[in-house]
Design a protein around this motif. Structure first.
Motif, PDB file in Angstrom:
ATOM      1  N   TRP A   1       8.944  44.118  48.128  1.00 10.19           N
ATOM      2  CA  TRP A   1       7.841  43.446  48.677  1.00 10.19           C
ATOM      3  C   TRP A   1       6.397  44.100  49.171  1.00 10.19           C
ATOM      4  O   TRP A   1       5.651  43.626  49.875  1.00 10.19           O
ATOM      5  CB  TRP A   1       8.415  43.442  50.257  1.00 10.19           C
ATOM      6  CG  TRP A   1       8.556  44.837  51.099  1.00 10.19           C
ATOM      7  CD1 TRP A   1       7.773  45.040  52.295  1.00 10.19           C
ATOM      8  CD2 TRP A   1      10.077  44.894  51.044  1.00 10.19           C
ATOM      9  NE1 TRP A   1       9.070  46.557  52.378  1.00 10.19           N
ATOM     10  CE2 TRP A   1      10.056  46.452  52.008  1.00 10.19           C
ATOM     11  CE3 TRP A   1      10.989  44.668  50.030  1.00 10.19           C
ATOM     12  CZ2 TRP A   1      10.738  47.015  51.407  1.00 10.19           C
ATOM     13  CZ3 TRP A   1      12.450  45.555  50.234  1.00 10.19           C
ATOM     14  CH2 TRP A   1      12.541  46.883  51.066  1.00 10.19           C
ATOM     15  N   ALA A   2       6.415  45.726  48.891  1.00 10.29           N
ATOM     16  CA  ALA A   2       5.397  46.645  48.666  1.00 10.29           C
ATOM     17  C   ALA A   2       4.490  46.340  48.787  1.00 10.29           C
ATOM     18  O   ALA A   2       3.047  46.625  49.231  1.00 10.29           O
ATOM     19  CB  ALA A   2       5.658  47.640  48.713  1.00 10.29           C
ATOM     20  N   ALA A   3       3.861  45.951  47.326  1.00  8.72           N
ATOM     21  CA  ALA A   3       3.225  45.414  46.679  1.00  8.72           C
ATOM     22  C   ALA A   3       2.179  44.723  47.177  1.00  8.72           C
ATOM     23  O   ALA A   3       1.144  44.830  48.043  1.00  8.72           O
ATOM     24  CB  ALA A   3       2.912  45.332  45.055  1.00  8.72           C
ATOM     25  N   HIS A   4       2.788  43.457  48.021  1.00 14.84           N
ATOM     26  CA  HIS A   4       1.970  42.396  48.602  1.00 14.84           C
ATOM     27  C   HIS A   4       2.434  41.480  48.896  1.00 14.84           C
ATOM     28  O   HIS A   4       3.779  41.627  48.045  1.00 14.84           O
ATOM     29  CB  HIS A   4       0.383  42.253  47.848  1.00 14.84           C
ATOM     30  CG  HIS A   4       0.109  41.913  46.249  1.00 14.84           C
ATOM     31  ND1 HIS A   4       1.168  40.778  46.523  1.00 14.84           N
ATOM     32  CD2 HIS A   4       0.234  42.267  45.557  1.00 14.84           C
ATOM     33  CE1 HIS A   4       0.912  40.170  44.924  1.00 14.84           C
ATOM     34  NE2 HIS A   4       0.136  41.637  44.905  1.00 14.84           N
ATOM     35  N   PRO A   5       2.311  40.437  49.455  1.00 15.02           N
ATOM     36  CA  PRO A   5       3.515  38.718  49.652  1.00 15.02           C
ATOM     37  C   PRO A   5       3.656  38.336  48.312  1.00 15.02           C
ATOM     38  O   PRO A   5       2.649  38.003  47.995  1.00 15.02           O
ATOM     39  CB  PRO A   5       2.486  38.511  50.561  1.00 15.02           C
ATOM     40  CG  PRO A   5       1.174  38.946  51.371  1.00 15.02           C
ATOM     41  CD  PRO A   5       1.539  40.389  51.059  1.00 15.02           C
ATOM     42  N   CYS A   6       4.900  37.883  48.619  1.00 11.01           N
ATOM     43  CA  CYS A   6       5.810  37.316  47.773  1.00 11.01           C
ATOM     44  C   CYS A   6       4.403  35.998  47.423  1.00 11.01           C
ATOM     45  O   CYS A   6       4.462  35.350  46.091  1.00 11.01           O
ATOM     46  CB  CYS A   6       6.331  36.701  47.437  1.00 11.01           C
ATOM     47  SG  CYS A   6       8.235  37.909  48.408  1.00 11.01           S
TER      48      CYS A   6
ATOM     49  N   CYS B   1      12.694  35.008  45.665  1.00 11.98           N
ATOM     50  CA  CYS B   1      10.805  35.594  46.075  1.00 11.98           C
ATOM     51  C   CYS B   1      10.851  36.211  44.259  1.00 11.98           C
ATOM     52  O   CYS B   1      12.120  36.991  43.754  1.00 11.98           O
ATOM     53  CB  CYS B   1      11.965  36.818  46.654  1.00 11.98           C
ATOM     54  SG  CYS B   1      10.136  38.270  46.949  1.00 11.98           S
ATOM     55  N   PRO B   2       9.669  35.959  43.675  1.00  8.01           N
ATOM     56  CA  PRO B   2       9.711  36.755  42.232  1.00  8.01           C
ATOM     57  C   PRO B   2       9.853  37.585  42.377  1.00  8.01           C
ATOM     58  O   PRO B   2      10.371  38.750  41.443  1.00  8.01           O
ATOM     59  CB  PRO B   2       8.688  35.955  42.134  1.00  8.01           C
ATOM     60  CG  PRO B   2       7.818  34.711  43.057  1.00  8.01           C
ATOM     61  CD  PRO B   2       8.684  35.358  44.868  1.00  8.01           C
ATOM     62  N   ARG B   3       9.457  38.626  43.449  1.00  7.79           N
ATOM     63  CA  ARG B   3      10.017  39.660  43.045  1.00  7.79           C
ATOM     64  C   ARG B   3      10.954  40.660  43.334  1.00  7.79           C
ATOM     65  O   ARG B   3      11.273  41.451  42.120  1.00  7.79           O
ATOM     66  CB  ARG B   3       8.279  40.510  43.814  1.00  7.79           C
ATOM     67  CG  ARG B   3       6.926  40.615  43.868  1.00  7.79           C
ATOM     68  CD  ARG B   3       6.365  41.880  44.412  1.00  7.79           C
ATOM     69  NE  ARG B   3       4.734  41.665  44.848  1.00  7.79           N
ATOM     70  CZ  ARG B   3       4.469  41.929  43.415  1.00  7.79           C
ATOM     71  NH1 ARG B   3       5.247  42.467  42.247  1.00  7.79           N
ATOM     72  NH2 ARG B   3       2.700  41.347  43.391  1.00  7.79           N
ATOM     73  N   LEU B   4      11.385  39.683  44.188  1.00 10.08           N
ATOM     74  CA  LEU B   4      13.325  40.170  44.781  1.00 10.08           C
ATOM     75  C   LEU B   4      14.145  39.884  43.096  1.00 10.08           C
ATOM     76  O   LEU B   4      14.873  40.685  42.690  1.00 10.08           O
ATOM     77  CB  LEU B   4      14.041  39.337  45.544  1.00 10.08           C
ATOM     78  CG  LEU B   4      15.215  39.679  46.262  1.00 10.08           C
ATOM     79  CD1 LEU B   4      15.696  41.014  46.321  1.00 10.08           C
ATOM     80  CD2 LEU B   4      15.167  38.414  46.969  1.00 10.08           C
ATOM     81  N   THR B   5      13.738  38.193  43.009  1.00 10.86           N
ATOM     82  CA  THR B   5      14.424  38.202  41.313  1.00 10.86           C
ATOM     83  C   THR B   5      14.227  38.902  40.558  1.00 10.86           C
ATOM     84  O   THR B   5      14.831  39.204  39.503  1.00 10.86           O
ATOM     85  CB  THR B   5      14.033  36.446  41.490  1.00 10.86           C
ATOM     86  OG1 THR B   5      12.812  36.582  41.098  1.00 10.86           O
ATOM     87  CG2 THR B   5      14.129  34.991  42.265  1.00 10.86           C
ATOM     88  N   GLY B   6      12.980  39.741  39.998  1.00 13.19           N
ATOM     89  CA  GLY B   6      12.483  40.594  38.987  1.00 13.19           C
ATOM     90  C   GLY B   6      12.963  42.138  39.337  1.00 13.19           C
ATOM     91  O   GLY B   6      13.729  41.885  37.711  1.00 13.19           O
TER      92      GLY B   6
ATOM     93  N   GLY C   1       7.545  39.004  55.149  1.00  7.53           N
ATOM     94  CA  GLY C   1       7.335  37.775  56.551  1.00  7.53           C
ATOM     95  C   GLY C   1       7.965  36.482  55.594  1.00  7.53           C
ATOM     96  O   GLY C   1       8.179  35.478  56.080  1.00  7.53           O
ATOM     97  N   GLU C   2       7.757  36.113  54.269  1.00  9.12           N
ATOM     98  CA  GLU C   2       8.032  34.829  53.790  1.00  9.12           C
ATOM     99  C   GLU C   2       9.586  34.844  53.501  1.00  9.12           C
ATOM    100  O   GLU C   2      10.159  36.203  53.075  1.00  9.12           O
ATOM    101  CB  GLU C   2       7.283  35.236  52.418  1.00  9.12           C
ATOM    102  CG  GLU C   2       5.466  35.055  52.358  1.00  9.12           C
ATOM    103  CD  GLU C   2       5.354  34.070  52.821  1.00  9.12           C
ATOM    104  OE1 GLU C   2       5.565  32.754  52.892  1.00  9.12           O
ATOM    105  OE2 GLU C   2       3.771  34.218  53.261  1.00  9.12           O
TER     106      GLU C   2
END
Length: 175
Positions: A161-166, A64-69, A39-40
């Motif tokens: 995104w699966a772990a939790h919101p960014c 998104c840090p998770r996406l960029t990582g 959602g972020e």
């Protein structure tokens, strides 16, 4: 393509979320061009000239840090080199990637012309792959079928995104 977005229409809560993601105030934002499944915001569309006057060719900016990582992990695995090699060997892929470059320039042009970056897109387009972050951000923002290498890289990514919101990352020791 649609009319140029209005920068004043970007919701403050989205700008606040991106500030938490980046650890700094985002610059030149005209819209959230894609949202993470959590959602972020995860991709912003930015002005081709930042408010301080700096030319900024990266129209679609992954935040998104998770996406960029996850994208950085692909880059470290040599995906960009392999894609660049394929561009030299596959005329159809090269043609579709050049069309993605044209699409990128046209969408940036909707937001204004900047002489210093005229004809220069981002990510290495149209003849090499220099940054998967840009290609994935382009694909997420405009949809599948426009940027073939962005689409390929996106398909290689895990569910970031699966772990939790960014936005929870600021206090997450397992970033």
């Amino acid at each position: 393509m649609s009319a140029a977005p209005d920068p004043s229409s970007v919701a403050q809560e989205d700008l606040d979320a991106v500030e938490r993601q980046l650890g700094r105030v985002p610059r030149g934002v005209v819209e959230v061009s894609h949202r993470c499944p959590c959602g972020e915001p995860d991709v912003l569309r930015t002005l081709p000239r930042l408010p301080d006057g700096t030319p900024f060719p990266t129209s679609f900016y992954a935040t998104c840090p998770r996406l960029t990582g996850a994208i950085s992990t692909l880059e470290s695995q040599g995906v960009m080199r392999e894609m660049t090699e394929r561009l030299a060997e596959d005329d159809d892929l090269a043609r579709r990637y050049a069309a993605a470059h044209d699409d990128y320039l046209a969408r940036r042009g909707e937001l204004g012309q900047v002489d210093e970056i005229d004809g220069i897109s981002a990510g290495g387009m149209p003849d090499r792959v220099k940054c998967l972050h840009v290609l994935v951000a382009h694909s997420l923002s405009v949809g599948e079928g426009v940027n073939p290498l962005g689409d390929e890289a996106l398909a290689m990514l895990p569910d970031w995104w699966a772990a939790h919101p960014c936005t929870e990352l600021a206090g997450d020791p397992e970033q």
